[in-house]
Design a protein around this motif. Structure first.
Motif, PDB file in Angstrom:
ATOM      1  N   ASP A 180      11.315  10.495   0.613  1.00 20.92           N
ATOM      2  CA  ASP A 180      10.648   9.384  -0.073  1.00 20.92           C
ATOM      3  C   ASP A 180       9.672   9.908  -1.134  1.00 20.92           C
ATOM      4  O   ASP A 180       9.198  11.044  -1.033  1.00 20.92           O
ATOM      5  CB  ASP A 180       9.875   8.577   0.981  1.00 20.92           C
ATOM      6  N   ASP A 181       9.380   9.089  -2.107  1.00 26.64           N
ATOM      7  CA  ASP A 181       8.398   9.412  -3.160  1.00 26.64           C
ATOM      8  C   ASP A 181       8.707  10.764  -3.793  1.00 26.64           C
ATOM      9  O   ASP A 181       7.784  11.548  -4.090  1.00 26.64           O
ATOM     10  CB  ASP A 181       6.964   9.435  -2.592  1.00 26.64           C
ATOM     11  N   GLU A 237      13.223   3.823  -6.818  1.00 25.10           N
ATOM     12  CA  GLU A 237      12.361   2.762  -6.295  1.00 25.10           C
ATOM     13  C   GLU A 237      11.357   2.326  -7.354  1.00 25.10           C
ATOM     14  O   GLU A 237      11.081   3.047  -8.298  1.00 25.10           O
ATOM     15  CB  GLU A 237      11.674   3.172  -4.989  1.00 25.10           C
TER      16      GLU A 237
HETATM   17 MG    MG Z   1       8.450   5.503  -1.801  1.00 24.98          MG
END
Ligand code: MG
Ligand code: C2E
Ligand code: MG
Ligand code: MG
Length: 282
Positions: A180-181, A237
Motif C-alpha cells: 500500500d501507499d 489509488e
Molecule cells: Mg493507500
C-alpha cells in the motif's frame, strides 16, 4: 531566582498535560469498548477496471461510529490502536468481517470480487497471524484468492524478517499480498524484488498532481514500468478526475480506485450500486 514564576508555570503546564491525558484516556477507553459495543463498521470503496468499466475488487475501510462524536475516520484512531495493541483484536475483527461479507455476497450469487484489507505491523508481531487468517478463511468458508492483504513498506520495515516470513505463508495459500501507499517508503529495488507480493498500490499523492506536476508524472510512470517489469498487478489509488484516469489508462494502468468513481460506501449502498446491478459505472 523566581521560584514562584517557574513554579506556577510548571503547575500550569502540568495541569494542561493532565487535561490532554484525560482526553486521551477517555478516547482510549472508548476505543476499547468500540469493538464490544458494535461501533466499528467496514465501508467499501470500489476498484474499477477502467478498460472494461467493470468492478474487480473493493477495499474495506474501517470506520468508528462513536456514540457522541459521530463517524470517526481511521486516521484518528488507527495510530492509537497500534500503540495500545488494540489493533490486534480490531484487525482480527476486520479480517473476519471482510470474510463474512465475501461469503454473503457469494451466497447472493454476485460475481466474485477481491476484497482488500489493511494490516498493521503489530498484527504480524502477534506471531500467529498466519494461523489466525487461515483459521478465519476455513471457518467462514472463503477462498483465499478472494482476499487481498495490504501493508505499507514502512510497516514491513518495523519487523522485516517475521513480517516477510508471514507474508510468504499467507501468499503460499493463495492470498493476494499488496504493498500500500507505494512510493512513499524506503524500499530499494532489490528489496522489492524479494518481497512476497502480488501487487503494488501507487500512493495517491503521485496520482493527485498528475499532469499539473511533471515530477509526479515521472514517479507514476516509473512505478508503472516497475510493476510491469516485476510482473506485479498495479492499482492506482486516489483517482479523482477524468484526466488522471485517462493519463493512467494511456500508460496501461487500468485498475483504479478513487473519488472519481466513488467514495467508500456503506455495505448496502456498495452492494446495490456495484453488485446487484450489472450496469456500467461510468
Ligand atoms: Mg493507500
Ligand atoms: P489506505 O489504505 O491508503 O486507504 C486509502 C485512503 O484514501 C482511504 O482513507 C480512502 O477513503 C482514501 N481515498 C480513496 N480515494 C480517494 C481519493 O480519490 N482522494 C482522496 N483524497 N482520498 C481517497 P480512509 O478510509 O480514511 O483510511 C485512511 C487509512 O487508514 C488507510 O489508508 C489505511 O492506512 C488505514 N486503515 C483503514 N482501515 C484500516 C484497517 O481496517 N486496519 C488498518 N490497520 N488500517 C486501516
Ligand atoms: Mg489500503
Ligand atoms: Mg495510507
Amino acid at each position: 531566582q523566581s521560584k514562584t514564576v517557574s513554579g506556577s508555570s510548571y503547575q500550569f503546564y502540568h495541569l494542561a498535560m493532565d487535561i490532554r491525558t484525560f482526553e486521551n484516556v477517555k478516547f482510549e477507553n472508548a476505543l476499547y469498548k468500540a469493538l464490544d459495543h458494535g461501533e466499528l463498521e467496514l465501508y467499501f470503496q470500489p476498484q474499477i477496471d477502467y478498460s472494461t468499466r467493470s468492478i474487480i475488487g473493493t477495499e474495506a475501510l474501517l470506520r468508528w461510529n462513536h456514540s457522541t462524536e459521530g463517524l470517526i475516520s481511521p486516521d484518528r484512531f488507527i495510530a492509537l490502536a497500534e500503540e495500545t495493541g488494540l489493533i490486534v483484536p480490531i484487525g482480527e475483527w476486520v479480517i473476519r468481517s471482510a470474510c463474512n461479507q465475501i461469503k454473503k455476497w457469494q451466497e447472493k450469487g454476485y460475481p466474485p470480487i477481491v476484497v482488500s484489507v489493511n494490516l498493521s505491523a503489530r498484527q504480524f508481531e502477534q506471531n500467529n497471524l498466519f494461523q489466525t487468517v487461515k483459521g478465519i478463511l476455513d471457518e467462514v468458508g472463503v477462498s483465499p484468492e478472494l482476499l487481498c492483504l495490504e501493508i505499507t513498506e514502512n510497516q514491513i520495515i518495523k519487523n522485516t524478517e517475521l513480517t516477510i516470513q508471514t507474508m510468504k505463508e499467507l501468499q503460499a495459500i493463495g492470498i493476494n499480498m499488496s504493498i500500500d501507499d507505494f512510493g512513499t517508503g524506503y524500499s530499494s529495488l532489490g528489496y522489492l524484488k524479494n518481497l512476497p507480493i502480488n501487487a503494488l498500490k501507487i500512493d495517491k499523492s503521485f496520482i493527485q498532481e498528475l499532469k499539473s506536476n511533471d515530477d509526479n508524472s515521472a514517479i507514476a510512470n516509473t512505478i508503472i514500468t516497475l510493476a510491469k517489469n516485476l510482473d506485479l498487478d498495479l492499482v492506482a489509488e486516489g483517482v479523482e478526475t477524468l484526466e488522471q484516469a485517462e493519463f493512467l489508462a494511456s500508460r496501461e494502468c487500468y485498475i483504479m480506485q478513487g473519488y472519481y468513481f466513488n467514495v467508500p460506501l456503506k455495505v448496502n449502498e456498495f452492494e446495490s450500486t456495484y453488485l446487484a446491478t450489472k450496469g456500467e459505472f461510468l
